[in-house]
Design a protein around this motif. Structure first.
Motif, PDB file in Angstrom:
ATOM      1  N   ASP A  51       0.770  -1.182   0.016  1.00 28.92           N
ATOM      2  CA  ASP A  51       0.089   0.007   0.025  1.00 28.92           C
ATOM      3  C   ASP A  51       0.968   1.289   0.176  1.00 28.92           C
ATOM      4  O   ASP A  51       1.938   1.288   0.240  1.00 28.92           O
ATOM      5  N   GLY A  52       0.348   2.287  -0.149  1.00 31.38           N
ATOM      6  CA  GLY A  52       1.082   3.650  -0.504  1.00 31.38           C
ATOM      7  C   GLY A  52       1.268   4.081   0.848  1.00 31.38           C
ATOM      8  O   GLY A  52       2.151   5.000   1.114  1.00 31.38           O
ATOM      9  N   HIS A  72       1.348  11.792  -7.557  1.00 31.87           N
ATOM     10  CA  HIS A  72       0.049  11.046  -7.551  1.00 31.87           C
ATOM     11  C   HIS A  72      -0.743  11.988  -8.795  1.00 31.87           C
ATOM     12  O   HIS A  72      -1.646  11.365  -9.537  1.00 31.87           O
ATOM     13  N   GLU A  76      -5.664   7.992  -4.282  1.00 36.39           N
ATOM     14  CA  GLU A  76      -4.521   8.205  -3.779  1.00 36.39           C
ATOM     15  C   GLU A  76      -4.020   9.491  -3.445  1.00 36.39           C
ATOM     16  O   GLU A  76      -3.377   9.683  -2.443  1.00 36.39           O
TER      17      GLU A  76
END
Length: 294
Positions: free
Chosen positions: A83-84, A205, A239
């Motif tokens: 995950d970010g 992003h 995101e």
């Protein structure tokens, strides 16, 4: 009389044999069913948990003390996040767990991540739990790559894992990279495994968001829309929403909802409504850019 008794005994014998056979078939079928499907957790706080191999599980991100305690109880020693968001390394350490951070996107398991998977299988001998956010898309894809790298799953089994996990067909890159997995050559330089990777900034992003927006602009010119393209833009906006500041958050949230609604518009082939949605999205983007980019 003797023949009558003999027939009765013979019938009873066949009946017992038939019952025994049916019971055997039932139990064999039950074992096969359980063995054929990766065991999904029951009464677990870890959502979408799938047991892939004695040394590998995948699922949703562990949240809170109870989740990390369950991981420790399950024998997990290493938690791999794709995950970010920054991993909860302090909470993991509290429960005797080590974090490794290998963030990936919804567009696929990139080359660096595949090399990191190879490094995992060479360096880590303890049971691992691989997670993304929801535990259905990026996490299972990375787990499938790890499992293939370790030789625990073949290509067909790895693809089947994505099906069992519910990985969205719209994330074509994840399916492509699992199905087309190639082991790293022995000469490959493998990356260092870290607890917290350098997390993408809002600017990076927004670059992804801009690229996906351009794809939809091209779709609008030809009316060749794809739900998968809309969802990739939606994920890029999500995101961005997760790392933006508090003032930007409501605008980002509204944009995510707007793009989510475009999915059904594509399915209905409502071109006019899609054009109106794109116009509203452009207006929302311009409003934000006037304050933060221009």
């Amino acid at each position: 009389m003797f023949h009558s008794q003999h027939r009765i005994i013979r019938v009873l014998g066949w009946s017992c044999t038939l019952v025994a056979f049916l019971l055997f078939a039932f139990f064999v079928g039950t074992v096969h069913t359980i063995a054929d499907d990766p065991a999904k957790s029951q009464e677990s706080v870890l959502e979408n948990r799938i047991e892939i191999h004695p040394q590998l599980m995948s699922g949703a991100a562990p949240v809170g003390e109870e989740a990390f305690a369950e991981l420790a109880k399950l024998g997990v020693k290493v938690v791999v996040s794709v995950d970010g968001q920054r991993p909860e390394i302090e909470l993991a350490r509290k429960h005797g767990l080590r974090y490794i951070h290998i963030p990936i996107g919804y567009d696929g398991v990139h080359e660096d991540a595949c090399k990191a998977a190879a490094a995992l299988t060479k360096q880590i001998k303890d049971p691992m739990y691989v997670h993304c956010h929801h535990g259905k898309h990026r996490g299972p894809a990375m787990a499938a790559v790890i499992a293939q790298s370790a030789g625990w799953l073949d290509r067909k089994q790895a693809v089947e894992l994505l099906k069992k996990a519910g990985t969205g067909s719209q994330y074509a890159g994840l399916w492509r990279d699992v199905d087309g997995f190639q082991p790293q050559p022995t000469s490959a330089e493998l990356p260092k495994l870290v607890e917290v990777a350098e997390i993408s900034t809002l600017a990076s992003h927004m670059v992804d968001t801009s690229l996906q927006y351009e794809v939809l602009l091209d779709s609008m010119k030809t009316n060749e829309w794809k739900v998968s393209d809309v969802r990739l833009l939606q994920e890029a906006l999500r995101e961005s929403h997760r790392v933006c500041n508090e003032e930007m958050r409501p605008w980002m949230h509204d944009s995510v909802r707007l793009v989510h609604g475009m999915e059904s518009q594509v399915e209905r082939e409502d071109w006019q409504e899609l054009r109106e949605s794109m116009a509203r999205l452009k207006q929302a983007c311009n409003q934000c850019h006037e304050r933060y980019r221009n």
